[in-house]
Design an enzyme around this catalytic site. Structure first.
Site, short mmCIF file in Angstrom:
data_model
loop_
_atom_site.label_atom_id
_atom_site.label_comp_id
_atom_site.label_asym_id
_atom_site.label_seq_id
_atom_site.Cartn_x
_atom_site.Cartn_y
_atom_site.Cartn_z
N HIS A 211 0.87 -1.30 0.05
CA HIS A 211 0.07 0.00 -0.01
C HIS A 211 0.83 1.16 -0.07
O HIS A 211 0.28 2.30 -0.19
CB HIS A 211 -0.88 0.00 1.27
CG HIS A 211 -0.40 0.26 2.43
ND1 HIS A 211 0.33 -0.53 3.48
CD2 HIS A 211 -0.49 1.42 3.08
CE1 HIS A 211 0.56 0.10 4.27
NE2 HIS A 211 0.43 1.13 4.32
N HIS A 273 7.36 -2.21 2.47
CA HIS A 273 7.48 -0.75 2.31
C HIS A 273 8.67 0.05 2.33
O HIS A 273 8.88 0.89 1.67
CB HIS A 273 6.64 -0.21 3.75
CG HIS A 273 5.47 -0.93 4.06
ND1 HIS A 273 4.44 -1.32 2.96
CD2 HIS A 273 4.60 -1.21 5.10
CE1 HIS A 273 3.48 -1.92 3.44
NE2 HIS A 273 3.52 -1.75 4.54
#
Ligand code: BG6
Length: 522
Positions: A211, A273
């Site tokens: 994300h 991430h």
């Protein structure tokens, strides 16, 4: 290298430039319709796509879960959640009010199929349901399967979809599968998961989601580097002293103790991430913004991370102790729910790594991430070499500050360039100044959860912002020596830090021994 096999795949740059960019008709099937992810992120993101007029008339949303609920109950559940977000304004979805017409547009398109993910009857029922929608609802036979389920179900659902004949792309219809993180637990499990899902799917059908890549400012790293002639010539070892990548959080593990006990900060944040930030910052320019071209370059740079030989020297793990975060007293990690009282799991990690390629040889990249720290702060900070001192000898300038370029990912998204300027007055003294670009002062931004772009991209078949199998495996390969060392030496070197502080002192030493320092979390 192969280009995207899907003819509908278009580069994001092209898609964004079009005035009408409505996604093609499709049925989006969410496995885990009653779960947290669907409520907190997927439903709000779909709502935002409706208000942005990105979804076509022939869009349908099919919820699948084991919970025995009617479609009305599912709708109500999501509606309550959206209203709560609006009332409290503390979730990922931020809006003053819910546009009732837009929300109705979406909820009118919802259907629900109850079933256990391990039961073949769930899939035969779903197959029939989708065939019905394709005939009556204009979904054009395109199906997007979104796996918002616990990771142990990833390969189960994919295999069952394969067995039921639901993922073969015949007659020009597309079938795509979105898989959330965590994608594996280490290198062997990530490899096994890739091998398992590739038995039923082809690589171009798989959208492995991270994300962070949905965050505008993360995508902006590519724009900054490759849409400007100014920075790229400086973007190398000749001009850059080191790079700091930070993702510090003010939340603890909250109700995720069970997950966190088998995960820890390194697995949770770094190979995914932080490596996305690293890859976009350090990759070579791709030959185009085509998904494969971008992912080739990202894979290359992650593969170039030097294998860690001395984990005790180059990586630091920490765990939060009691403290005060944003004015509130909090418990130590070991007293969190579902956490062992003698747990050695890290809630903080810092790592000095080297990238063995021509551009970055000798330039350390320092990574840090942790829970319950002083500030929520995600940024990439690039420190340039000092200017030669010669010119300022014999002036009042005692110490010159280096130049920094700060790419602020969140909060307060923007880019700052710090440099020295002469203070007004008769003597030559210098002050630090900053040229600051704040996103919000230039661009009107629509409310976003970060998932809108990613879901939309799946629908248009643009995989640029998704992880390819080799990217995922390269990430795990790079962290594996640290995982192995920590697993083999339980608790060795685990430092505690006060919640609400800057992290363990040992993390400072990673930099101070080279005469450097972390940017303060102030
Ligand atoms: C998730 C991690 O993937 O990312 C969480 O599991 C973490 O532990 C979160 O808090 C951070 O994401 P963001 O968007 O809040 O910075």
């Amino acid at each position: 290298m192969a280009t995207s096999p899907n003819p509908s795949a278009r580069s994001k740059a092209v898609a964004k430039a079009e005035t009408v960019a409505v996604a093609p008709p499709c049925a989006m099937v969410i496995f885990g319709a009653g779960g947290d992810l669907t409520k907190r992120l997927v439903a709000p993101a779909l709502y935002n796509l409706v208000t942005a007029r990105r979804l076509p008339d022939g869009f349908r949303l099919v919820g699948v879960d084991h919970g025995n609920r009617t479609v009305d109950e599912w709708r109500k559940n999501l509606t309550d959640m959206m209203n709560e977000f609006v009332a409290k304004r503390d979730g990922e979805f931020q809006a003053d009010r819910l546009d009732q017409a837009a929300w109705k547009w979406l909820t009118d398109r919802m259907t629900y199929v109850q079933g256990d993910f391990t039961d073949p009857r769930t899939y035969s029922g779903l197959k029939e349901h989708l065939a019905g929608l394709d005939k009556t609802a204009g979904t054009a036979g395109n199906h997007l399967f979104y796996l918002a389920v616990a990771d142990r179900f990833f390969s189960v659902v994919v295999a069952a979809l394969g067995t039921a004949g639901m993922v073969s792309e015949e007659g020009g219809h597309w079938r795509r599968v979105v898989i959330e993180k965590p994608f594996g637990h280490d290198l062997p499990s990530a490899r096994a998961l890739n091998a398992a899902i590739l038995k039923s799917l082809q690589e171009h059908q798989i959208y492995r989601m991270d994300h962070f890549l949905g965050k505008e400012t993360v995508q902006n790293i590519m724009a900054l580097r490759f849409a400007n002639g100014l920075f790229e010539p400086l973007w190398n070892r000749q001009h850059i002293d080191h790079v700091q990548i930070s993702a510090t959080e003010t939340v603890g593990v909250e109700r995720r103790g069970k997950f966190y006990e088998v995960t820890g900060a390194l697995r949770d944040m770094v190979p995914n991430h932080l490596f996305q930030l690293l890859a976009l910052t350090a990759m070579e320019p791709p030959i185009s913004f085509d998904a494969e071209a971008v992912r080739d370059k990202k894979a290359e740079v992650i593969q170039a991370i030097r294998p860690v030989k001395q984990p005790m020297r180059d990586a630091v793990r920490g765990q939060y102790d009691a403290g005060t975060v944003l004015g509130k007293p909090v418990n130590p990690y070991r007293r969190e729910p579902d956490v062992a009282p003698d747990s050695n799991v890290e809630t903080y990690v810092a790592w000095k790594l080297q990238i063995d390629n021509w551009r970055w040889a000798g330039v350390p990249f320092y990574l840090r991430t942790g829970k319950y720290l002083r500030r929520r702060w995600t940024e990439v900070a690039i420190r340039f070499h000092q200017a030669p001192y010669t010119l300022f000898r014999g002036t009042h300038v005692e110490r010159m500050n280096p130049n920094w370029m700060i790419l602020r990912i969140q909060p307060d998204e923007g880019i700052a360039l710090q440099f020295a300027a002469k203070r007004p007055g008769p003597t030559m003294t210098l002050g630090n100044v900053s040229m600051d670009f704040a996103y919000k002062s230039y661009f009107a931004t629509a409310p976003s959860t970060g998932y809108e772009t990613l879901i939309y991209d799946c629908m248009i078949g643009d995989a640029t912002l998704f992880q390819r199998a080799d990217n995922i495996e390269a990430g795990w390969r790079a962290v594996q020596p640290i995982l192995d060392f920590w697993a083999g030496n339980p608790g060795k070197g685990l430092a505690t830090y006060a919640a609400g502080g800057d992290g363990p002192a040992a993390a400072d030493e990673l930099l101070t021994r080279a005469g450097r320092a972390w940017r303060p979390l102030e």
